[in-house]
Enzyme design. Structure first.
Site: not given
Ligand code: LLP
Length: 422
Positions: A234, A276, A279, A314, A344-345, A374
């Site tokens: 975190g 742990e 990021r 993300r 295509c979105e 990530y």
């Protein structure tokens, strides 16, 4: 990363050299930034609590070269699955260097976890009898959900609190450790995950206190001690231009103060303190380098690049902000533009009304910041757009650490039953 004469360098390698050598899109990581992040945090936490260790949450970036760097720095591993355990063991981590925090484990997960020697961190009391059916671990940890969680990526990555799927309710914690103790287990750990991408030192201290009150009471009443107490990951990084970095020194000082005080209050034998993060170590060490293919002026003006929701998920998943630099143009005036990938979105239209360099043009290189955590690991092959390459940079040297996918990777391991191809 630095910008010199409008040219962007990752450590000392110009992004133009990365694009020429490896093509785009390519993830690039700075080895020295990873090491500096790890050392800064380790120095802070070990200053305030000597018996301290970091376990790297390998889910955030599982490239073996990256994990090796963190192994050299002295990290253990937080694994979310058996395959992450197998990867860690292949890289030289020992079983007891690995905490296995999977959730909703299958019997096969449990058996393989036991064989690996990793330390189980059980997400629910119901897993204990299932685990004991296959063997008795030396040491066992439970993941506690202290009833509170936070994240600065909306609610999306809040992995504790009443709305989270993780961890044991505080009211069940005593029963969990009692059942484990009565089953003959002698050594224990405890764990929580306070949320992700947190930038407030006081929050870490607050939630540490919650956890220690929960497990401290259990420890005292059951007369058990904890070999380790794992405060989870975190530790955040700033994504938005006006966000300040986490004060890791203040975090360490405040967490250690609460930890030491509570350990004393409940008469526990001082455990190892574990955290742990992922990021914090790798997030700001990674960049995603892509290219502008065309600029379209329809209802709005859109810069079309090879960086989309398939290469960096993300923004489309969480509405997350990633800062963008344009090579050769950072000193230009800016104007609001959109930026999209090739999928295509419409969620692929992941940057809207962003102040980008005024004269951005076809062929320009765009560099997405904070892509080390990530990023690649959440990329996928949708629309037949294959996964990027990964490159590690150290000073002026660069190495391919994962090749770009090719057509064969898209159809690998698929089978057509007889007759269908007639
Ligand atoms: N430990 C456990 C048990 C975890 O579940 C996680 C992350 C970590 C450690 C590392 O957390 P960190 O220090 O990196 O915050 N995909 C999301 C983040 C999901 C976090 C999942 N768990 C994102 O892109 O923001």
């Amino acid at each position: 990363m630095r910008i010199d004469n409008d040219q962007i360098y990752v450590e000392d390698v110009p992004v133009t050299a990365i694009a020429e050598t490896y093509g785009t899109p390519t993830y690039v990581y700075e080895e020295n930034t990873i090491r500096a992040n790890f050392r800064r945090a380790l120095k802070a936490f070990s200053r305030y609590y000597e018996n301290f260790r970091f376990h790297y949450a390998i889910k955030a970036n599982n490239n073996p070269a990256i994990a090796h760097i963190l192994r050299q720095e002295g990290a253990g591993i937080d694994a979310a699955s058996v395959n992450e355990i197998l990867l860690a063991k292949k890289l030289g981590f020992a079983g007891d260097d690995i905490v296995f925090s999977g959730n909703f484990l299958s019997d096969d997960d449990i058996k393989a976890g036991l064989d690996s020697g990793a330390v189980f961190n059980l997400d629910d009391l119901s897993l204990l009898p299932r685990l004991l059916k296959f063997g008795q671990p030396d040491i066992l940890s439970f993941r506690v959900n202290p009833g509170y969680g936070r994240s600065n990526v909306g609610d999306y990555v809040t992995n504790a609190g009443p709305g989270a799927k993780f961890g044991i309710h505080p009211d069940q914690v005593m029963d969990a450790y009692r059942a484990a103790r009565d089953a003959g287990i002698k050594r224990f750990g405890a764990h929580m995950m306070p949320g992700s991408c947190l930038l407030d030192p006081g929050y870490f201290a607050f939630i540490t206190e919650l956890l220690l009150d929960i497990i401290g009471s259990a420890g005292k009443e059951l007369e058990i001690n904890f070999d380790f107490i794992d405060l989870g990951g975190g530790l955040g990084i700033p994504y938005l231009p006006d966000e300040q970095p986490l004060d890791v020194e203040a975090t360490a000082a405040q967490v250690a103060e609460v930890f030491t005080r509570k350990v004393g209050e409940y008469g526990l034998k001082p455990p190892r303190m574990v955290m742990e993060p992922a990021r914090y170590f790798v997030g700001d060490a990674g960049y995603l380098v892509g290219r502008v293919h065309s600029i379209k002026n329809s209802y709005t003006e859109i810069v079309g690049t090879d960086i989309g929701m398939n290469t960096i998920a993300r923004p489309a998943m969480y509405g997350a902000y990633h800062h963008i630099y344009v090579n050769g143009r950072e000193s230009e005036d800016r104007r609001p533009l959109g930026l999209t990938g090739q999928v295509c979105e419409n969620t692929d239209y992941w940057v809207r009304d962003r102040e980008l360099p005024r004269d951005i043009a076809e062929g320009d290189l765009v560099v997405v910041e904070n892509a080390g955590a990530y990023g690649y690991c959440m990329s996928y092959q949708y629309n037949g757009r294959l996964r990027p390459a990964e490159v590690l940079v150290n000073g002026d040297r660069h190495h391919l650490i994962r090749r770009r996918e090719e057509f064969e990777d898209m159809i690998r391991d698929t089978y057509v039953p007889d007759g269908l191809d007639k």
